[in-house]
Design an enzyme around this catalytic site. Structure first.
Site, PDB file in Angstrom:
ATOM      1  N   GLN A 124      37.122  30.491  48.803  1.00  9.84           N
ATOM      2  CA  GLN A 124      36.316  29.322  48.419  1.00  9.84           C
ATOM      3  C   GLN A 124      37.230  28.090  48.319  1.00  9.84           C
ATOM      4  O   GLN A 124      38.097  28.038  47.459  1.00  9.84           O
ATOM      5  CB  GLN A 124      35.682  29.594  47.057  1.00  9.84           C
ATOM      6  N   GLY A 125      37.029  27.119  49.188  1.00  7.76           N
ATOM      7  CA  GLY A 125      37.876  25.923  49.188  1.00  7.76           C
ATOM      8  C   GLY A 125      37.178  24.739  48.549  1.00  7.76           C
ATOM      9  O   GLY A 125      36.639  23.873  49.249  1.00  7.76           O
ATOM     10  N   SER A 127      38.432  23.335  44.900  1.00  7.65           N
ATOM     11  CA  SER A 127      39.353  22.561  44.068  1.00  7.65           C
ATOM     12  C   SER A 127      40.484  21.939  44.884  1.00  7.65           C
ATOM     13  O   SER A 127      40.954  22.516  45.860  1.00  7.65           O
ATOM     14  CB  SER A 127      39.976  23.460  42.998  1.00  7.65           C
ATOM     15  N   SER A 159      41.582  31.416  45.544  1.00  6.74           N
ATOM     16  CA  SER A 159      41.783  32.865  45.399  1.00  6.74           C
ATOM     17  C   SER A 159      41.654  33.538  46.768  1.00  6.74           C
ATOM     18  O   SER A 159      40.782  33.168  47.556  1.00  6.74           O
ATOM     19  CB  SER A 159      40.732  33.469  44.454  1.00  6.74           C
ATOM     20  N   GLU A 242      28.265  31.721  41.384  1.00  4.74           N
ATOM     21  CA  GLU A 242      29.585  32.032  40.832  1.00  4.74           C
ATOM     22  C   GLU A 242      29.490  32.163  39.306  1.00  4.74           C
ATOM     23  O   GLU A 242      30.020  33.101  38.726  1.00  4.74           O
ATOM     24  CB  GLU A 242      30.580  30.924  41.209  1.00  4.74           C
TER      25      GLU A 242
END
Ligand SMILES: Cc1cc2nc3c(=O)[nH]c(=O)nc-3n(C[C@H](O)[C@H](O)[C@H](O)COP(=O)(O)OP(=O)(O)OC[C@H]3O[C@@H](n4cnc5c(N)ncnc54)[C@H](O)[C@@H]3O)c2cc1C
Length: 400
Positions: A124-125, A127, A159, A242
């Protein structure tokens, strides 16, 4: 209060328990690598209608009607058996529901089945170094050039970025638009020249997060979910999934049971920890929260069976907040009970405290600090509960 689920559901539970006796695998299959065993058993779960229940069969799910009670029984029994059910990785747990809600038909067919089968992994991109809580201020850019998006900039705390095949990420595609309006939600192949991944070492010694650098990386124009410049709305869908992932009351009860087991074995001042008044007070305080989590979860269950969505929303928002706090309290007390012995091997430490380096209690305590930040920090969650759940006045915001 009658907490029984009723005869139809008890039959379902019995059949499920029978099915779950197939885990762990036996015979030749038991010699396969763990990941392969999990893939096989998950596939059997899909065929039996137990895994990815509501995902249509056309996309590789079980295609079952929605049923919150069956979902709960599945969660309980899979948890009890320690068997691989719905995967909690970013792809199946966050991207798939987002695509089901907002993806194109082509995207659903192309990405959902291999993601559920574990053949396509995701990170997941969202931040960036300057954009966490204030995510909409993100600066990584996407420029449409011919048939491709060209990507530049940096993501952080990503992550699993080292192992992921693909990223779902947010990029600024309209630099002139106001900050929420200029973002697009893109699907990006990770294994390409323009992407560099660098590990971030954590307090625990592990490196589960990464920095991801984009230097003229590319993804085909059609790999956009939703409309150009409307990625913010798409990202809200992923974030909802999430947040709902964090805070499973059954996991919290299990952790509390482990804490009690430790308190029975550990010594404080040469006496069993459980007989120490200070330890008992902390245990009682934690147990109050654990039971409140369970009760709140049962209330959500009753409300969702009755189709009362509004009654589900507020406790669901609160679950992430207090479950992450309770988990921290549990592991902090466990860590205090072990003291310096937690860092080394010791006679009375139960196996789970000795099995890994550093021992699991220390590892779990350090890990427990993260979920209160991941998917939106606790302060932000308090703002959301106050504003959207309780209708309080909005927090002052800088102009966008
Ligand atoms: C275990 C873990 C896994 C993660 N995995 C991913 C991942 O895969 N992909 C990804 O994109 N990101 C990931 N993240 C990053 C995570 O989304 C961010 O850390 C989070 O959004 C907070 O952003 P930040 O770290 O920049 O903190 P900041 O936003 O700088 O916040 C710092 C502090 O200020 C407080 N604060 C900020 N704004 C306000 C406000 N308006 N009101 C009150 N308090 C405020 C926060 O609560 C916090 O205490 C992960 C984080 C963790 C811990």
């Amino acid at each position: 209060m009658d907490l029984r689920y009723g005869p139809e559901y008890e039959v379902f539970r019995r059949e499920l328990r029978e099915f779950l006796t197939g885990w762990p695998l036996s015979g030749d299959e038991a010699a396969l690598p763990q990941a392969e065993q999990e893939r096989i058993f998950r596939g059997r779960g899909i065929d039996a209608g137990y895994v990815y229940r509501e995902t249509p069969e056309a996309y590789g799910g079980s295609g079952q009607p929605s049923d919150p009670l069956r979902d709960r029984i599945l969660q309980e029994e899979y948890g009890r058996a320690g068997a691989p059910g719905n995967s909690l990785f970013q792809g199946p747990a966050m991207l798939v529901p987002t695509l089901l809600e907002l993806g194109s038909e082509e995207q659903k067919q192309r990405f959902i089945p291999p993601t559920l089968r574990g053949e396509m992994s995701w990170c997941q991109g969202y931040s960036e170094p300057g954009s966490g809580s204030d995510l909409a201020s993100l600066q990584a850019s996407a420029r449409l050039e011919g048939d491709d998006w060209v990507l530049n900039g940096q993501k952080v705390w990503t992550s699993n970025a080292d192992s992921a095949d693909w990223m779902f990420g947010l990029f600024r595609s309209e630099p002139e638009a106001s900050k929420h309006a200029g973002i697009s939600y893109l699907l990006i192949p990770m294994k390409q020249e323009g992407i560099r991944v660098r590990p971030l070492r954590q307090l625990s010694g592990a490196a589960e997060f990464f920095e991801v650098f984009f230097d003229d990386a590319r993804t085909p124009a059609e790999n956009i979910v939703g409309q150009r410049g409307e990625g913010w709305q798409v990202s809200r869908s992923t974030l909802k999934h999430e947040r709902n992932l964090i805070g499973n009351p059954r996991m919290i009860s299990d952790q509390f049971d482990r804490l009690l087991a430790l308190a029975r074995e550990a010594q404080v001042g040469g006496r069993p920890a459980l007989s120490d008044a200070g330890v008992r007070r902390r245990l009682a305080e934690i147990e109050g929260f654990v039971r409140a989590c369970e009760t709140s979860n049962l209330r959500m269950l009753s409300a969702s069976i009755r189709g009362e969505e509004m009654q589900v929303m507020l406790p669901m928002m609160m679950t992430k907040l207090y479950s992450t706090d309770v988990t921290q309290m549990i592991w902090k007390l466990a860590y205090d009970l072990l003291g310096t012995a937690g860092l080394t091997d010791c006679e009375w430490a139960p196996n789970y405290a000795r099995d890994s380096t550093p021992p699991a209690v220390v590892q779990n305590y350090l890990f427990s600090l993260g979920p209160a930040i991941a998917g939106g920090a606790s302060n932000i969650q308090r703002n959301i509960i106050g504003e959207r759940g309780l209708g309080l006045p909005r927090d002052p915001r800088p102009p966008s």
